[in-house]
Design an enzyme around this catalytic site. Structure first.
Site, PDB file in Angstrom:
ATOM      1  N   SER A  33       0.835  -1.196   0.000  1.00 62.34           N
ATOM      2  CA  SER A  33       0.000   0.000   0.000  1.00 62.34           C
ATOM      3  C   SER A  33       0.876   1.255   0.000  1.00 62.34           C
ATOM      4  O   SER A  33       1.618   1.482  -0.944  1.00 62.34           O
ATOM      5  CB  SER A  33      -0.954  -0.031   1.201  1.00 62.34           C
ATOM      6  OG  SER A  33      -1.986   0.919   1.044  1.00 62.34           O
ATOM      7  N   LYS A  81     -22.388  17.221   7.930  1.00 61.45           N
ATOM      8  CA  LYS A  81     -21.355  17.377   8.946  1.00 61.45           C
ATOM      9  C   LYS A  81     -21.148  16.109   9.764  1.00 61.45           C
ATOM     10  O   LYS A  81     -20.040  15.851  10.246  1.00 61.45           O
ATOM     11  CB  LYS A  81     -21.722  18.550   9.877  1.00 61.45           C
ATOM     12  CG  LYS A  81     -20.586  18.979  10.798  1.00 61.45           C
ATOM     13  CD  LYS A  81     -19.373  19.420   9.990  1.00 61.45           C
ATOM     14  CE  LYS A  81     -18.235  19.851  10.896  1.00 61.45           C
ATOM     15  NZ  LYS A  81     -17.035  20.213  10.125  1.00 61.45           N
TER      16      LYS A  81
END
Length: 321
Positions: free
Chosen positions: A131, A183
């Protein structure tokens, strides 16, 4: 009364250990970190031609490195110092990392691409370079892996825990106040909406596409050829070699030889690397870590090596600058 006696005993114990260690350090003239011969005494300020060794270990993240993780700020500072040193002709990157955050890996990758314009860069993979670890490796001129190295994993992942069912089972409710429709998009207390899932997937796809494009750029391959090897697939070092994700099978010895060739150095080019003293290893084993600017860290280290020795065990706190 008993509590005060315990605190006094602990204070006396740590003071005694600190005094003994201080005397040992002062008498031996040991330093917290030193570099192999020829460095000129400074951080990669070489007094002779050579190459630097930069380790990438553990989780990759923004900020400063710790004893078991790699911080992009620390690595960028070292790489920029190398860029300014004309005697440093190459860099050996030793990677033993499963990856980490996207931005930190991208920062190091981009800095290596810049450094590659003036220095030769060779990577030596250890147990794992996957990764973000492979992301960084892709910027090198040449990559070595062991047969048993785990690498690849070109992909992006995001987690969002959901404890809604658990809370409902025990009759626990959570009330959220927000200004902005999205949010609380990653809230663990409710299910995500279809629209929110689309936004997250778009973000992941953008990041994934950039990952693939950067690997293709670093390895001088087509995007399509990297896409076929991506999708989070992992490879042994041998598989990675067959698929041209790495250039050869080998370890530090082979990487050192290749770096010497690329730097057009007759014989083996000297390697400059940080060597931790026994005292530094002792501090790190206790969980004491140094963060912050090199100037601030230097002040703390000078204090530790002076007649006044300060030790903070991990259960009391860490040195944060």
């Amino acid at each position: 009364m008993e509590r005060n006696q315990l605190l006094l005993f602990l204070s006396f114990l740590f003071s005694t250990v600190a005094t003994v260690l201080g005397i040992v350090i002062l008498s031996s003239g040991a330093s917290l970190a030193r570099f192999s011969s020829g460095t000129g005494g400074g951080l990669f300020q070489a007094s002779e031609i050579g190459a630097a060794v930069i380790p990438i270990v553990g989780e990759i993240h923004s900020g400063e490195s710790s004893y078991d993780s790699t911080g992009s700020d620390s690595i960028l500072r070292e790489l920029r110092a190398l860029d300014e040193d004309p005697n440093i002709k190459g860099v050996l990157i030793e990677i033993n990392s499963p990856g980490g955050t996207v931005a930190a890996s991208q920062e190091i990758f981009n800095e290596l691409l810049h450094l590659k314009k003036t220095k030769k860069i060779v990577v030596s993979m250890k147990d794992v370079a996957a990764s973000g670890g492979y992301y960084i490796a892709a910027a090198a001129d040449y990559i070595f892996a062991q047969n048993g190295t785990i690498t690849g994993s070109i992909g992006v992942i995001s987690f969002s825990p959901n404890v809604k069912g658990l809370l409902e089972r025990y009759g626990v409710g959570v009330k959220t106040y927000k200004a902005g429709k999205y949010k609380d998009m990653h809230s663990p207390f409710r299910d995500s909406t279809f629209e929110e899932d689309e936004m997250i997937n778009k973000q992941l796809q953008d990041t994934y596409r950039k990952f693939v494009e950067d690997v293709a750029k670093g390895r001088n391959r087509t995007v399509k050829s990297i896409e076929e090897l991506a999708e989070g697939k992992i490879y042994s070092g041998e598989d990675a070699f067959r698929n041209k994700l790495v250039d050869d099978i080998g370890g530090r010895r082979e990487a050192h030889q290749k770096l010497s060739e690329l730097c057009q150095y007759e014989g083996l080019i000297p390697l400059f690397e940080t060597e931790l003293s026994s005292f530094d290893r002792f501090l790190r084993s206790m969980g004491v870590q140094f963060f912050g600017s090199s100037l601030q860290t230097s002040k703390i280290k000078n204090l530790i090596q002076s007649q006044i020795l300060v030790i903070l065990p991990s259960h009391l706190g860490k040195i944060l600058l």
